[in-house]
Write an enzyme that holds these catalytic residues in place. Structure first.
Site, short mmCIF file in Angstrom:
data_model
loop_
_atom_site.label_atom_id
_atom_site.label_comp_id
_atom_site.label_asym_id
_atom_site.label_seq_id
_atom_site.Cartn_x
_atom_site.Cartn_y
_atom_site.Cartn_z
N CYS A 187 0.83 -1.19 0.00
CA CYS A 187 0.00 0.00 0.00
C CYS A 187 0.87 1.25 0.00
O CYS A 187 2.09 1.19 -0.01
CB CYS A 187 -0.91 0.01 1.23
SG CYS A 187 -1.91 -1.49 1.40
N GLY A 194 14.49 -11.87 -6.85
CA GLY A 194 15.75 -12.38 -6.31
C GLY A 194 16.69 -11.33 -5.76
O GLY A 194 17.86 -11.64 -5.50
#
Length: 616
Positions: A2, A380
């Site tokens: 958010c 990653g």
């Protein structure tokens, strides 16, 4: 995930500040496209924009908790707490009752149960503001590794805050201003903790709680990397890394919305994708969905260099086939990468002219495409910093350099007093900036923080320093990039390698174990080799791709010529006219001047679009 913002003012009545709070909250709509809300009371105004991921129906914010009709606390929260189910069970056993399934409500009750120590119990990526109505104090809290951003600006009677700088700039009392020290931070590649480039702005440091009361502002550090003796042998260390990764990836697959992985074909993203595929299969779910980025004509234009030995796409496809992934490649062309609309979107996402050029633009466009299919992605980032994947971990000269290792590595190309792309800046400006001295000062400050073990040999001590610098400075540059580009498209990106349990364990693993096979990322390769094709497990490190299409730098040069044709272009005040003329010569090599051109264009757009006051 958010966007949050807000305002605390102890000498004002903020119940009448709805218009201003709405304007601040609206700037976070990109981070939370699903819903918005505000909470107003006398001295606190909290705004929230929601990207619904967990408990879509019940997780609206700002969230409050009351007792006997009296407000106890209110929370505007961004992030994910991956151990919220365990915490919920513990809190329920202590007598707490919940009305939603959201992790947001767990954070609220964790504060009520454990007070200011609650942050240390949270496992996740988060940044939030919690207003304690009982004591009239605001807590600004950020996760341990700094995955999620949070900025604040102190006022005469309180504080303004936001997930991004633009939220604070929406307040009428704040104007963007940058002094010489701010420009040093912008150009220096130092990522000084707490520094936000703009004058008067600060960043909540990772692993910290900021407490704002009438008496003033105080900071508390609830987590930091610690020096611990590593007693596990190599086999135990490898199996521990694997067990941690299995647990981390499984936790981070929890979602009530479509989820995917970002797959480049390198060891890091391939490991995440393979482990996610296994976890989903074990849970009886469908195949993992994965996405990669590539460029039109890349196979024809690609040429190996010292940084990138091989193209990504063949390896990404190899992994996808190996694990049975539903894989898509997003292919971009040079016209998209040079499009002013896209470049402006990058600047608006960043709020700063960071100068990553096509690597930022392509990431933004990749995330836009991914968002059409998924709301959450696993990535990653941080594996190279954690396991020793970069060149600078393995080059004796760079390791021995009395400087940030990535700066020492770049200095071989750009010279010691500049940064990539600084070649167009005016010599007198570069002299005043004195980036070499600024970096040296920041480097000394960072070295003073490094926790050491007694009796460590000199080489092990130095490698601990290189690891610490990478994990507390460099990785945050990449985490910022990932956050801004993903949240500009309403995509939540999770980073398994940033789990603090894994980071703490591997940080204390001796360098001999981290490089036991004579290569980069030895521990990670050993821990996940059984999940990957051999060609991918043994692939040499290759960074995020950059287009090699010759049309791209040509397009940039044309854009720079058009921009600087305007005598009122703000960038003129910062550029060296002779260097600019040389760059724009028809016979000059646009590829050689590519980074400088990208930075100049970004600076020009920033100064104009943000109406920045430079106080140099």
């Amino acid at each position: 995930m958010c966007g949050i913002t807000g305002w605390v003012a102890f000498d004002q009545d903020l119940t009448t500040a709805r218009t201003t709070l709405d304007a601040m909250t609206a700037t976070m709509a990109c981070r939370g496209p699903d819903a918005g809300g505000v909470h107003l009371e006398r001295h606190a105004a909290l705004g929230h924009r929601r990207l619904a991921v967990i408990d879509i129906a019940g997780g609206a914010q700002p969230m409050t908790v009351e007792q006997d009709g009296r407000l106890l606390a209110a929370l505007t929260y961004s992030g994910e707490v991956y151990n919220h189910l365990e915490l919920r069970a513990e809190l329920e056993a202590a007598g707490h009752r919940f009305r939603t399934r959201s992790d947001t409500e767990v954070v609220l009750h964790a504060y009520l149960q454990w007070g200011h120590e609650f942050a240390a119990r949270l496992n996740g990526m988060f940044a939030f503001a919690l207003w304690d109505a009982r004591t009239e104090e605001l807590l600004l809290v950020r996760d341990r590794m700094g995955v999620k951003p949070l900025y604040y600006h102190r006022t005469a009677d309180g504080v303004l805050f936001g997930s991004e700088l633009k939220a604070v700039f929406a307040h009428p009392s704040v104007r963007p201003a940058v002094d010489l020290d701010g420009l040093r931070e912008l150009l220096g590649m130092t990522k000084t903790p707490g520094h936000a480039v703009y004058r008067g702005m600060a960043e909540v440091e990772p692993g910290h709680v900021i407490r704002i009361r009438r008496q003033g502002l105080t900071a508390h550090r609830y987590w930091s990397l610690e020096a611990r003796e590593h007693t596990d042998d190599l086999d135990t260390t490898v199996s521990t890394v694997r067990a941690l990764l299995d647990d981390i990836v499984e936790r981070q697959l929890i979602s009530d919305v479509p989820l995917c992985t970002l797959l480049s074909g390198g060891l890091d993203s391939s490991a995440v994708t393979a482990l996610a595929a296994r976890a989903l299969s074990a849970a009886g779910h469908g195949p993992v969905h994965s996405f990669a980025v590539d460029f039109v004509g890349q196979s024809e234009n690609f040429h190996a260099d010292a940084v990138r030995a091989t193209p990504d796409s063949p390896y990404a496809r190899m992994v996808a086939e190996h694990v049975g992934a539903d894989h898509r490649t997003i292919e971009l062309d040079s016209a998209s990468l040079t499009d002013l609309v896209h470049r402006d979107a990058v600047l608006r996402a960043r709020d700063l002219p960071v100068g990553f050029g096509d690597m930022d633009t392509s990431l933004l466009l990749l995330f836009r495409a991914v968002r059409q299919h998924s709301t959450v992605a696993l990535s990653g980032e941080s594996a190279d910093e954690l396991f020793g994947g970069y060149h600078w971990f393995h080059d004796p000269a760079t390791v021995a350099a009395d400087a940030f290792p990535w700066v020492a590595s770049m200095a071989e190309i750009t010279g010691p007093s500049a940064r990539p792309g600084a070649g167009l800046l005016a010599p007198d400006l570069l002299a005043r900036l004195d980036l070499e001295s600024y970096r040296a000062q920041r480097y000394r400050e960072a070295l003073a923080e490094v926790p050491h073990l007694d009796a460590a040999d000199p080489f092990e001590r130095r490698m601990r320093e290189v690891s610490y610098l990478s994990l507390t400075r460099f990785v945050r540059i990449l985490l910022d990039r990932k956050d801004r580009m993903s949240m500009a498209t309403g995509l939540e990106v999770r980073v398994p390698f940033c789990d603090h349990r894994l980071v703490q364990y591997v940080f204390n693993t001796p360098w001999a174990m981290k490089s036991f096979d004579g290569r980069e990322k030895s521990l990670l390769r050993a821990a996940v080799r059984d999940t990957l094709p051999a060609a991918v497990a043994d692939r040499v490190k290759s960074p995020y791709p950059s287009t090699q299409d010759p049309d791209y730098p040509l397009g940039l040069r044309t854009e720079l010529a058009e921009a600087t044709d305007d005598p009122k272009a703000p960038i003129h005040a910062l550029l060296d006219p002779a260097a600019l003329a040389d760059t724009l010569r028809p016979d000059s090599d646009p590829q050689a001047n590519r980074a400088a051109t990208e930075l100049a264009l970004d600076l020009n757009a920033w100064l104009r679009g943000y109406e920045v006051s430079l106080e140099l």
